[in-house]
Design an enzyme around this catalytic site. Structure first.
Site, PDB file in Angstrom:
ATOM      1  N   GLN B  17       1.539   4.500  -2.840  1.00  0.00           N
ATOM      2  CA  GLN B  17       1.161   3.196  -3.389  1.00  0.00           C
ATOM      3  C   GLN B  17       1.261   2.120  -2.323  1.00  0.00           C
ATOM      4  OE1 GLN B  17       0.104   2.390  -6.399  1.00  0.00           O
ATOM      5  NE2 GLN B  17       1.117   3.571  -8.005  1.00  0.00           N
ATOM      6  N   CYS B  18       0.671   0.987  -2.612  1.00  0.00           N
ATOM      7  CA  CYS B  18       0.742  -0.185  -1.750  1.00  0.00           C
ATOM      8  C   CYS B  18       2.197  -0.464  -1.374  1.00  0.00           C
ATOM      9  CB  CYS B  18       0.164  -1.399  -2.479  1.00  0.00           C
ATOM     10  SG  CYS B  18       0.335  -2.946  -1.596  1.00  0.00           S
ATOM     11  N   PRO B  19       2.528  -0.740  -0.126  1.00  0.00           N
ATOM     12  CA  PRO B  19       1.632  -0.922   1.020  1.00  0.00           C
ATOM     13  C   PRO B  19       1.517   0.322   1.905  1.00  0.00           C
ATOM     14  CG  PRO B  19       3.785  -1.705   1.618  1.00  0.00           C
ATOM     15  CD  PRO B  19       3.917  -1.066   0.248  1.00  0.00           C
ATOM     16  N   MET B  20       1.962   1.465   1.414  1.00  0.00           N
ATOM     17  CA  MET B  20       2.110   2.620   2.287  1.00  0.00           C
ATOM     18  C   MET B  20       0.822   3.150   2.931  1.00  0.00           C
ATOM     19  SD  MET B  20       5.002   3.234   3.112  1.00  0.00           S
ATOM     20  CE  MET B  20       6.163   1.960   2.789  1.00  0.00           C
TER      21      MET B  20
END
Lengths: 159, 80
Positions: B17-20
């Site tokens: 998921q964000c920000p990965m």
């Protein structure tokens, strides 16, 4: 902007709420990923995000305050904490949905070169020593250092 | 033309998921030589806008973006 033309981001982390600290680290890691020189200035409740899991304080008030201070894994959400149940619930919901945990996000920020700064004055007030903070904290500084950082920054946030 | 899009490295950011996806992309691009292609696979729908924004900010070139069965595939050319 830096002298070498690199864009800069500077974030004040005043809050010690899990959700707000999370937002701060998400933006910081993303800014670093986007090639910006990024610094985070932790003050007051925000110090919990860079504190070791240990008691602090010397005097009576300092030690009393210490009972309410957490580390990054222990901070609760700004709403619906319900004595820790909310923290547990949000952690579980985020884990189930593949969201990176707060301690992992902090480590990611450190690995990406985000500069962690601690506020000297709030450390003095709250009786938190340098040894109470994680080793990765780059420096303990005052407001003028932050203002200089902010002057040179392309993004400044207060969280 | 398709020869040119042969990725030098692949990054599997599926399930992240964000920000990965953006964070991992920024780390993996360092392992690609300048001019080389990094292929990124992600399931986060936000990565469509985010990888595009990342490319814009860092100056790397988003050569191609594909979408299929809940997976978003990006071909990014390292430019600097």
């Amino acid at each position: 902007m830096s002298e070498n033309g690199t864009k800069r981001a500077s974030i004040v982390v005043f809050s010690g709420d899990m959700d707000r600290v999370m937002a701060a680290f998400i933006i910081a890691t993303t800014a670093a990923a986007m090639g910006m020189e990024t610094s985070m200035f932790f003050t007051f409740w925000g110090l919990q995000a860079i504190k070791k899991k240990k008691g602090t304080g010397k005097g009576l008030f300092g030690r009393m305050l210490s009972m309410f201070l957490k580390d990054i894994d222990g901070v609760g959400p700004s709403k619906l904490n319900m004595g820790g149940m909310g923290r547990w619930m949000f952690k579980k919901m985020m884990k189930d949905k593949g969201v990176t945990s707060l301690p992992e996000l902090r480590q990611m920020a450190i690995d990406m070169g985000v500069k962690l700064l601690a506020c000297q004055m709030s450390m003095d007030v709250m009786e938190i020593d340098r040894e109470d903070l994680i080793d990765e904290v780059a420096d303990v500084v005052g407001a003028a250092t932050y203002v200089l950082e902010a002057q040179q920054a392309d993004i400044t946030l207060f969280i | 033309m398709s020869e040119e899009l042969t990725p030098e490295k692949e990054l599997d950011a599926r399930g992240l998921q964000c920000p990965m996806p953006v964070v991992k992309t920024s780390q993996e691009i360092k392992n690609v030589s300048v001019g080389g292609i990094l292929k990124v696979m992600a399931t986060d729908p936000g990565s469509m806008a985010d990888i595009t924004a990342w490319c814009k900010s860092t100056g790397n070139e988003l050569v191609k973006m594909e979408q299929g069965e809940g997976v978003f595939v990006f071909f990014i050319r390292r430019t600097n």
